[in-house]
Design a protein around this motif. Structure first.
Motif, PDB file in Angstrom:
ATOM      1  N   PRO A  54       0.876  -1.129  -0.031  1.00 57.76           N
ATOM      2  CA  PRO A  54      -0.108  -0.072   0.124  1.00 57.76           C
ATOM      3  C   PRO A  54       0.788   1.257  -0.121  1.00 57.76           C
ATOM      4  O   PRO A  54       0.466   2.146  -0.658  1.00 57.76           O
ATOM      5  N   TRP A  55       2.256   1.299   0.657  1.00 56.61           N
ATOM      6  CA  TRP A  55       3.013   2.647   0.632  1.00 56.61           C
ATOM      7  C   TRP A  55       3.804   2.335  -0.549  1.00 56.61           C
ATOM      8  O   TRP A  55       4.421   3.416  -1.000  1.00 56.61           O
ATOM      9  N   LEU A  56       4.143   1.252  -1.169  1.00 56.80           N
ATOM     10  CA  LEU A  56       5.177   1.176  -2.282  1.00 56.80           C
ATOM     11  C   LEU A  56       4.506   1.674  -3.401  1.00 56.80           C
ATOM     12  O   LEU A  56       5.237   2.358  -4.218  1.00 56.80           O
ATOM     13  N   PHE A  57       3.482   1.359  -3.685  1.00 54.32           N
ATOM     14  CA  PHE A  57       2.632   1.823  -4.920  1.00 54.32           C
ATOM     15  C   PHE A  57       1.758   2.821  -4.711  1.00 54.32           C
ATOM     16  O   PHE A  57       0.793   2.555  -3.852  1.00 54.32           O
ATOM     17  N   PRO A  58       1.709   3.890  -5.403  1.00 48.60           N
ATOM     18  CA  PRO A  58       0.650   4.843  -5.190  1.00 48.60           C
ATOM     19  C   PRO A  58      -0.466   4.742  -5.858  1.00 48.60           C
ATOM     20  O   PRO A  58      -1.632   5.151  -5.260  1.00 48.60           O
ATOM     21  N   ASP A  59      -0.627   3.756  -6.609  1.00 52.77           N
ATOM     22  CA  ASP A  59      -1.713   3.434  -7.277  1.00 52.77           C
ATOM     23  C   ASP A  59      -2.004   1.815  -6.992  1.00 52.77           C
ATOM     24  O   ASP A  59      -1.290   1.189  -6.739  1.00 52.77           O
ATOM     25  N   ARG A  60      -3.382   1.314  -7.324  1.00 49.92           N
ATOM     26  CA  ARG A  60      -3.692  -0.064  -7.067  1.00 49.92           C
ATOM     27  C   ARG A  60      -3.457  -0.835  -8.191  1.00 49.92           C
ATOM     28  O   ARG A  60      -3.293  -1.954  -7.954  1.00 49.92           O
ATOM     29  N   TRP A  61      -3.517  -0.449  -9.423  1.00 49.87           N
ATOM     30  CA  TRP A  61      -3.505  -1.225 -10.551  1.00 49.87           C
ATOM     31  C   TRP A  61      -2.274  -2.041 -10.515  1.00 49.87           C
ATOM     32  O   TRP A  61      -2.215  -3.094 -11.121  1.00 49.87           O
ATOM     33  N   PRO A  62      -1.342  -1.324 -10.358  1.00 47.89           N
ATOM     34  CA  PRO A  62       0.154  -2.123 -10.446  1.00 47.89           C
ATOM     35  C   PRO A  62       0.303  -3.637  -9.539  1.00 47.89           C
ATOM     36  O   PRO A  62       0.686  -4.415  -9.596  1.00 47.89           O
ATOM     37  N   VAL A  63      -0.565  -3.173  -8.434  1.00 45.25           N
ATOM     38  CA  VAL A  63      -0.574  -4.316  -7.381  1.00 45.25           C
ATOM     39  C   VAL A  63      -1.336  -5.548  -7.864  1.00 45.25           C
ATOM     40  O   VAL A  63      -1.106  -6.885  -7.864  1.00 45.25           O
ATOM     41  N   TYR A  64      -2.569  -4.966  -8.641  1.00 50.09           N
ATOM     42  CA  TYR A  64      -3.361  -6.003  -9.175  1.00 50.09           C
ATOM     43  C   TYR A  64      -2.631  -6.940 -10.221  1.00 50.09           C
ATOM     44  O   TYR A  64      -2.649  -7.993 -10.660  1.00 50.09           O
ATOM     45  N   ALA A  65      -1.917  -5.878 -10.964  1.00 51.56           N
ATOM     46  CA  ALA A  65      -1.093  -6.739 -12.136  1.00 51.56           C
ATOM     47  C   ALA A  65      -0.046  -7.522 -11.656  1.00 51.56           C
ATOM     48  O   ALA A  65       0.262  -8.725 -12.098  1.00 51.56           O
ATOM     49  N   LEU A  66       0.665  -7.135 -10.396  1.00 52.69           N
ATOM     50  CA  LEU A  66       1.725  -8.123  -9.814  1.00 52.69           C
ATOM     51  C   LEU A  66       1.052  -9.177  -9.280  1.00 52.69           C
ATOM     52  O   LEU A  66       1.682 -10.427  -9.640  1.00 52.69           O
ATOM     53  N   VAL A  67      -0.373  -9.168  -9.050  1.00 49.39           N
ATOM     54  CA  VAL A  67      -0.811 -10.414  -8.168  1.00 49.39           C
ATOM     55  C   VAL A  67      -1.209 -11.370  -9.448  1.00 49.39           C
ATOM     56  O   VAL A  67      -0.947 -12.656  -9.417  1.00 49.39           O
ATOM     57  N   GLY A  68      -1.717 -10.832 -10.691  1.00 47.91           N
ATOM     58  CA  GLY A  68      -1.714 -11.811 -11.945  1.00 47.91           C
ATOM     59  C   GLY A  68      -0.506 -12.230 -12.564  1.00 47.91           C
ATOM     60  O   GLY A  68      -0.506 -13.430 -12.628  1.00 47.91           O
ATOM     61  N   VAL A  69       0.646 -11.479 -12.553  1.00 50.40           N
ATOM     62  CA  VAL A  69       1.777 -12.098 -12.979  1.00 50.40           C
ATOM     63  C   VAL A  69       2.417 -13.088 -12.071  1.00 50.40           C
ATOM     64  O   VAL A  69       2.981 -14.010 -12.473  1.00 50.40           O
ATOM     65  N   THR A  70       2.452 -12.850 -10.683  1.00 52.88           N
ATOM     66  CA  THR A  70       2.536 -13.694  -9.809  1.00 52.88           C
ATOM     67  C   THR A  70       1.803 -15.111  -9.769  1.00 52.88           C
ATOM     68  O   THR A  70       2.434 -16.352  -9.663  1.00 52.88           O
ATOM     69  N   LEU A  71       0.672 -15.082 -10.282  1.00 53.96           N
ATOM     70  CA  LEU A  71      -0.051 -16.139 -10.515  1.00 53.96           C
ATOM     71  C   LEU A  71       0.464 -16.915 -11.599  1.00 53.96           C
ATOM     72  O   LEU A  71       0.580 -18.315 -11.394  1.00 53.96           O
ATOM     73  N   ILE A  72       0.828 -16.455 -12.686  1.00 49.56           N
ATOM     74  CA  ILE A  72       1.188 -17.221 -13.710  1.00 49.56           C
ATOM     75  C   ILE A  72       2.354 -17.673 -13.222  1.00 49.56           C
ATOM     76  O   ILE A  72       2.681 -19.058 -13.757  1.00 49.56           O
ATOM     77  N   VAL A  73       3.467 -17.069 -12.641  1.00 49.44           N
ATOM     78  CA  VAL A  73       4.819 -17.592 -12.314  1.00 49.44           C
ATOM     79  C   VAL A  73       4.289 -18.923 -11.399  1.00 49.44           C
ATOM     80  O   VAL A  73       5.151 -19.789 -11.564  1.00 49.44           O
ATOM     81  N   MET A  74       3.627 -18.660 -10.612  1.00 45.62           N
ATOM     82  CA  MET A  74       3.481 -19.844  -9.531  1.00 45.62           C
ATOM     83  C   MET A  74       2.845 -20.982 -10.145  1.00 45.62           C
ATOM     84  O   MET A  74       3.233 -22.113  -9.926  1.00 45.62           O
ATOM     85  N   MET A  75       2.055 -20.932 -11.390  1.00 45.13           N
ATOM     86  CA  MET A  75       1.549 -21.996 -12.068  1.00 45.13           C
ATOM     87  C   MET A  75       2.674 -22.469 -12.951  1.00 45.13           C
ATOM     88  O   MET A  75       2.833 -23.728 -13.058  1.00 45.13           O
ATOM     89  N   VAL A  76       3.888 -21.807 -13.285  1.00 48.52           N
ATOM     90  CA  VAL A  76       4.897 -22.386 -14.226  1.00 48.52           C
ATOM     91  C   VAL A  76       5.667 -23.110 -13.236  1.00 48.52           C
ATOM     92  O   VAL A  76       6.409 -24.097 -13.510  1.00 48.52           O
ATOM     93  N   LEU A  77       5.797 -22.513 -11.942  1.00 50.54           N
ATOM     94  CA  LEU A  77       6.826 -23.293 -10.845  1.00 50.54           C
ATOM     95  C   LEU A  77       6.173 -24.684 -10.502  1.00 50.54           C
ATOM     96  O   LEU A  77       6.837 -25.332  -9.944  1.00 50.54           O
ATOM     97  N   ARG A  78       4.899 -24.755 -10.831  1.00 49.83           N
ATOM     98  CA  ARG A  78       4.148 -26.036 -10.426  1.00 49.83           C
ATOM     99  C   ARG A  78       4.544 -27.337 -11.398  1.00 49.83           C
ATOM    100  O   ARG A  78       4.184 -28.442 -11.325  1.00 49.83           O
ATOM    101  N   LEU A  79       5.300 -26.979 -12.736  1.00 45.79           N
ATOM    102  CA  LEU A  79       5.473 -27.802 -13.614  1.00 45.79           C
ATOM    103  C   LEU A  79       6.400 -28.757 -12.977  1.00 45.79           C
ATOM    104  O   LEU A  79       7.323 -28.323 -12.107  1.00 45.79           O
ATOM    105  N   PRO A  80       6.407 -30.008 -13.349  1.00 47.87           N
ATOM    106  CA  PRO A  80       7.416 -31.100 -12.712  1.00 47.87           C
ATOM    107  C   PRO A  80       8.802 -30.831 -13.055  1.00 47.87           C
ATOM    108  O   PRO A  80       9.570 -31.227 -12.059  1.00 47.87           O
ATOM    109  N   ASN A  81       9.141 -30.303 -14.025  1.00 54.10           N
ATOM    110  CA  ASN A  81      10.701 -30.213 -14.135  1.00 54.10           C
ATOM    111  C   ASN A  81      11.176 -28.663 -13.640  1.00 54.10           C
ATOM    112  O   ASN A  81      12.345 -28.203 -13.849  1.00 54.10           O
ATOM    113  N   SER A  82      10.284 -28.113 -12.833  1.00 58.26           N
ATOM    114  CA  SER A  82      10.727 -26.668 -12.073  1.00 58.26           C
ATOM    115  C   SER A  82      11.657 -26.902 -10.848  1.00 58.26           C
ATOM    116  O   SER A  82      11.310 -27.561  -9.874  1.00 58.26           O
TER     117      SER A  82
END
Length: 439
Positions: A54-82
């Motif tokens: 809340p203090w690092l980002f003055p706007d909220r949309w980058p946080v929601y974008a961060l959550v979306g990108v993080t979810l994609i990364v987490m899904m990739v990390l679930r692959l068997p060869n990760s």
């Protein structure tokens, strides 16, 4: 801060998360750190960073974008060869905690709005109390109780309660103007409720139910008078005792009965009593269908609780995001889930008996909806009574399970939830006014 800089900071945040996981993996290889400790180190590091958002980002949309990108990364990390994914997924039990943590951060920040204590307190509890309880239980635990996919310890729950109590008192003292006695009562209730949620969660769902449950509880009850808080605490305690007495008679495990108590409590916190009635009846319909026509799910009682919680929080979030009250559509979804479960429950009976029972249930639900519409304020009924939509939704939820009950032998709750959501969600998305979204 310019949009370009915020996007760069978002991408840098994802890189930092991956760097943290790489460091944890390297240290684990050198010092023989267990998979559970690795996971909790990443958990704490991620939570600490989330508290700064809340203090690092003055706007909220980058946080929601961060959550979306993080979810994609987490899904990739679930692959068997990760290789990096081992820091999160090296534990033997199946867990969705990494994905649910990212979703919870985004939802909590969105639902908290300008009341930052509603974000900081739940995320701080999730970061510190949850990790401390897990590590204390795995290291010093001697007295255990059973949940469906493993064991949890009394020692871990005690540690969770104490740390949550301290965090709650500090956050409420520093970030609100509540009276001292109210802060003490709220902190005790947050610690007690949070401890029960953590003890009853499974497969990492505490990363979702715990912060969202605490946020909803505080949003609804934080400003209540001391007497109401005390009465609420007594009601919650009595509910636990009542469910514990009833659960063996209806075939619920001790774990499932605790989860049911939490669910009913959260339903009453999310919405008014009249809007929580049908969702609570969904639990009863599920108990009936589970007994009359068992499915192949390993934990059917937990499936329905997870579905109800996700549907409730989903409609709440969607209504807040669009500005168009979604409680009437939430009611229709719950009605569909209930009648679908009842349709499966009556499949062993004769066709005539099935038609008579389901017709009576549908009629009763329509009467309940008529009464609820009258009790709700005008903003909740902005799209009118929607009787044609209600009838179509109930017809769909009744007909499909009745005609092809074998299709619901597996993933029953998921299929019924999607079926019950289809018409209300499509109607909602079609009916709301999008003009204000682009101005």
């Amino acid at each position: 801060m310019s949009p370009v800089l915020q996007i760069a900071l978002t991408l840098g945040s994802v890189a930092a998360l991956l760097g943290l996981m790489a460091v944890v993996r390297r240290l684990a290889a050198q010092w023989q750190i267990s998979a559970e400790v690795q996971r909790k180190l990443v958990h704490v590091g991620t939570g600490l960073y989330a508290l700064s958002l809340p203090w690092l980002f003055p706007d909220r949309w980058p946080v929601y974008a961060l959550v979306g990108v993080t979810l994609i990364v987490m899904m990739v990390l679930r692959l068997p060869n990760s290789k990096l994914g081992g820091a999160l997924h090296g534990v033997e039990r199946q867990s969705y905690g990494d994905l649910l943590l990212a979703i919870s951060v985004g939802l909590c920040l969105f639902l908290a709005g300008d009341d930052l204590y509603l974000y900081v307190l739940p995320i701080a509890v999730l970061t510190f109390a949850d990790a401390a309880a897990a590590l204390a239980g795995s290291t010093y635990g001697k007295r255990f109780f059973r949940v469906e996919d493993g064991n949890k310890s009394i020692e871990g729950s005690v540690v969770f309660f104490v740390i949550t109590l301290v965090i709650s008192m500090l956050c409420l003292m520093l970030m609100t103007s509540f009276a001292p006695l109210n802060i003490i009562m709220l902190s005790l209730m947050v610690a007690g409720f949070g401890t029960l949620v953590e003890a009853a969660s499974w497969r990492g769902f505490d990363n979702f139910f715990l912060p969202l449950g605490l946020l909803i509880f505080l949003a609804v009850h934080a400003a209540s008078p001391l007497q109401e808080l005390a009465m609420l605490a007594v009601t919650f305690a009595l509910s636990i005792v009542a469910f514990k007495a009833i659960s063996p008679k209806i075939g619920l495990t001790n774990h499932a009965s605790r989860v049911y108590v939490i669910t009913v409590f959260l339903l009453l916190a999310v919405t008014a009593v009249q809007n929580a009635l049908v969702p609570i009846l969904v639990l009863a319909a599920h108990a009936w269908s589970r007994t009359a026509a068992p499915c192949n799910s390993r934990f059917p009682d937990l499936d329905i609780v997870a579905a109800l919680a996700l549907v409730s929080i989903g409609w709440l979030t969607l209504g807040n995001a669009t500005g168009w009250n979604a409680v009437s559509f939430y009611g229709m979804t719950s009605m569909g889930m209930m009648v679908g479960l009842c349709a499966i429950a009556v499949t062993p009976r004769s066709i005539l008996a099935r038609v008579a029972i389901l017709a009576a249930i549908v009629l009763a639900l329509c009467v309940v909806r008529y009464l609820v519409i009258g009790l709700n304020p005008d903003p909740a009924n902005w799209n009118g009574p929607m009787w044609s939509v209600t009838v179509a939704s109930l017809a769909s939820a009744t007909a499909v399970p009745s005609l092809v009950p074998q299709a619901f032998a597996q993933a029953r709750v998921l299929k019924l939830t999607l079926l019950s959501l289809a018409i209300p969600l499509a109607t909602y998305l079609y009916s709301i006014d999008y003009s204000g979204f682009f101005t």
